[in-house]
Structure formats: structure tokens, C-alpha cells
Design a protein around this motif. Structure first.
Motif, short mmCIF file in Angstrom:
data_model
loop_
_atom_site.label_atom_id
_atom_site.label_comp_id
_atom_site.label_asym_id
_atom_site.label_seq_id
_atom_site.Cartn_x
_atom_site.Cartn_y
_atom_site.Cartn_z
N ALA A 44 0.60 -1.03 -0.20
CA ALA A 44 0.03 0.03 -0.02
C ALA A 44 0.85 1.27 0.16
CB ALA A 44 -0.90 0.05 1.09
N ARG A 45 1.88 1.14 0.78
CA ARG A 45 2.90 2.29 0.66
C ARG A 45 3.41 2.57 -0.41
NH1 ARG A 45 6.78 1.04 4.76
NH2 ARG A 45 5.05 1.52 6.12
N VAL A 46 3.70 1.35 -1.23
CA VAL A 46 4.58 1.41 -2.67
C VAL A 46 3.49 2.18 -3.54
CG1 VAL A 46 5.38 0.36 -4.54
CG2 VAL A 46 6.08 -0.26 -2.27
N GLU A 47 2.21 1.59 -3.55
CA GLU A 47 1.12 2.09 -4.39
C GLU A 47 0.75 3.81 -3.95
OE1 GLU A 47 -3.59 1.25 -5.05
OE2 GLU A 47 -2.59 0.55 -3.33
N GLY A 48 0.83 4.22 -2.85
CA GLY A 48 0.81 5.49 -2.60
C GLY A 48 2.11 6.42 -3.24
N GLN A 49 3.35 5.81 -3.17
CA GLN A 49 4.34 6.48 -3.65
C GLN A 49 4.24 6.68 -5.27
OE1 GLN A 49 7.30 3.80 -1.96
NE2 GLN A 49 8.34 5.66 -0.85
N LEU A 50 3.89 5.51 -6.03
CA LEU A 50 3.49 5.41 -7.36
C LEU A 50 2.47 6.42 -7.67
CD1 LEU A 50 4.13 1.88 -8.27
CD2 LEU A 50 5.52 3.86 -8.38
N ARG A 51 1.56 6.58 -6.92
CA ARG A 51 0.51 7.63 -7.22
C ARG A 51 0.92 9.22 -7.19
NH1 ARG A 51 -4.76 5.44 -7.68
NH2 ARG A 51 -4.74 3.49 -6.68
N GLY A 52 1.97 9.34 -6.12
CA GLY A 52 2.48 10.54 -6.04
C GLY A 52 3.38 10.73 -7.19
N VAL A 53 4.12 9.82 -7.89
CA VAL A 53 4.96 10.00 -8.85
C VAL A 53 3.98 10.27 -10.12
CG1 VAL A 53 6.49 8.72 -10.51
CG2 VAL A 53 6.95 8.38 -8.13
N GLN A 54 2.99 9.66 -10.21
CA GLN A 54 2.01 10.21 -11.35
C GLN A 54 1.74 11.57 -11.34
OE1 GLN A 54 -0.79 7.09 -10.55
NE2 GLN A 54 -0.20 5.86 -12.38
N LYS A 55 1.43 12.28 -10.11
CA LYS A 55 0.84 13.17 -10.00
C LYS A 55 2.02 14.33 -10.35
CE LYS A 55 -1.54 16.51 -6.91
NZ LYS A 55 -1.60 17.36 -8.08
N LEU A 56 3.41 14.01 -9.73
CA LEU A 56 4.54 14.89 -10.15
C LEU A 56 4.75 14.86 -11.55
CD1 LEU A 56 7.12 13.43 -7.51
CD2 LEU A 56 5.87 15.80 -7.66
N ILE A 57 4.50 13.77 -12.48
CA ILE A 57 4.47 13.74 -13.57
C ILE A 57 3.48 14.60 -14.53
CG2 ILE A 57 4.34 12.28 -15.87
CD1 ILE A 57 5.84 10.32 -14.23
N THR A 78 12.96 6.27 -7.14
CA THR A 78 14.03 5.32 -6.55
C THR A 78 13.46 5.06 -5.19
OG1 THR A 78 15.76 6.67 -7.67
CG2 THR A 78 16.24 5.44 -5.61
N ALA A 79 12.73 5.74 -4.50
CA ALA A 79 12.09 5.46 -3.20
C ALA A 79 11.06 4.64 -3.20
CB ALA A 79 11.60 6.83 -2.58
N ALA A 80 10.22 4.67 -4.56
CA ALA A 80 9.30 3.63 -4.50
C ALA A 80 10.17 2.04 -4.99
CB ALA A 80 8.26 3.80 -5.76
N ARG A 81 10.88 2.25 -5.82
CA ARG A 81 11.81 0.85 -6.06
C ARG A 81 12.25 0.27 -4.87
NH1 ARG A 81 15.03 -1.23 -10.92
NH2 ARG A 81 15.58 -3.22 -9.80
N LYS A 82 12.87 1.18 -3.98
CA LYS A 82 13.37 0.55 -2.68
C LYS A 82 12.26 -0.08 -1.91
CE LYS A 82 17.68 3.51 -2.83
NZ LYS A 82 18.31 4.38 -1.61
N ALA A 83 11.05 0.67 -1.90
CA ALA A 83 9.95 0.05 -1.11
C ALA A 83 9.43 -1.09 -1.52
CB ALA A 83 9.07 1.15 -0.82
N LEU A 84 9.30 -1.12 -3.04
CA LEU A 84 9.08 -2.63 -3.62
C LEU A 84 9.96 -3.60 -3.13
CD1 LEU A 84 6.82 -3.77 -5.23
CD2 LEU A 84 8.09 -3.21 -7.19
N ASP A 85 11.17 -3.07 -3.17
CA ASP A 85 12.31 -4.10 -3.09
C ASP A 85 12.20 -4.96 -1.70
OD1 ASP A 85 13.48 -4.11 -5.54
OD2 ASP A 85 15.00 -2.81 -5.06
N LYS A 86 12.03 -3.81 -0.50
CA LYS A 86 11.56 -4.14 0.74
C LYS A 86 10.41 -5.24 1.07
CE LYS A 86 14.07 -0.65 3.18
NZ LYS A 86 14.00 0.65 3.91
#
Length: 70
Positions: free
Chosen positions: A6-19, A33-41
Motif C-alpha cells: 500500500a505504501r508503494v502504491e501511494g508512492q507511485l500515485r505521487g509519482v504519477q501526480k508529479l509527472i 527510486t524511493a518507490a523501487r526501494k520500498a518495493l524491494d523491501k
């Protein structure tokens, strides 16, 4: 595991908004990068059952998921 995803999903939604808002490329890259690290974790977090880090194939799986897409 679900809370990490859910945290990764939120981060990706934030990235979409930035774009969508035409944000600075450096800021977008930082958030990706932060979203990728969170997904790896989340991949190595407890709750994966047979796919977790105690699985003998975990090293192999890590290599598969850490390959860069070209």
C-alpha cells in the motif's frame, strides 16, 4: 506485506501526480527510486510464505527481480 505494498502504491500515485504536474525530473527520479526501494523491501518482508528470504530460491529470485529493464 500488504501495508508495504500500500505504501508503494501511494508512492507511485505521487509519482504519477508529479509527472502530470510537470515536476522537475530530479524530483520524479528521487520518488521513483524511493518507490523501487520500498518495493524491494516488500519482496523480502515477512508474509511471503514460500517465496520469502528463507526460500532456497530467494537468491535466484533476487537476481531476477533486480535485473534492469532495457
Amino acid at each position: 506485506l500488504m501495508s508495504r505494498l500500500a505504501r508503494v502504491e501511494g508512492q507511485l500515485r505521487g509519482v504519477q501526480k508529479l509527472i502530470e504536474d510537470d515536476a522537475d525530473c530530479e524530483k520524479i527520479a528521487q520518488q521513483l527510486t524511493a518507490a523501487r526501494k520500498a518495493l524491494d523491501k516488500s519482496f523480502y518482508s515477512p508474509g511471503w510464505g514460500h517465496c520469502g528470504p528463507t526460500d532456497p530460491g530467494a537468491t535466484r529470485n533476487k537476481n531476477i527481480f533486480s535485473q534492469k529493464i532495457s
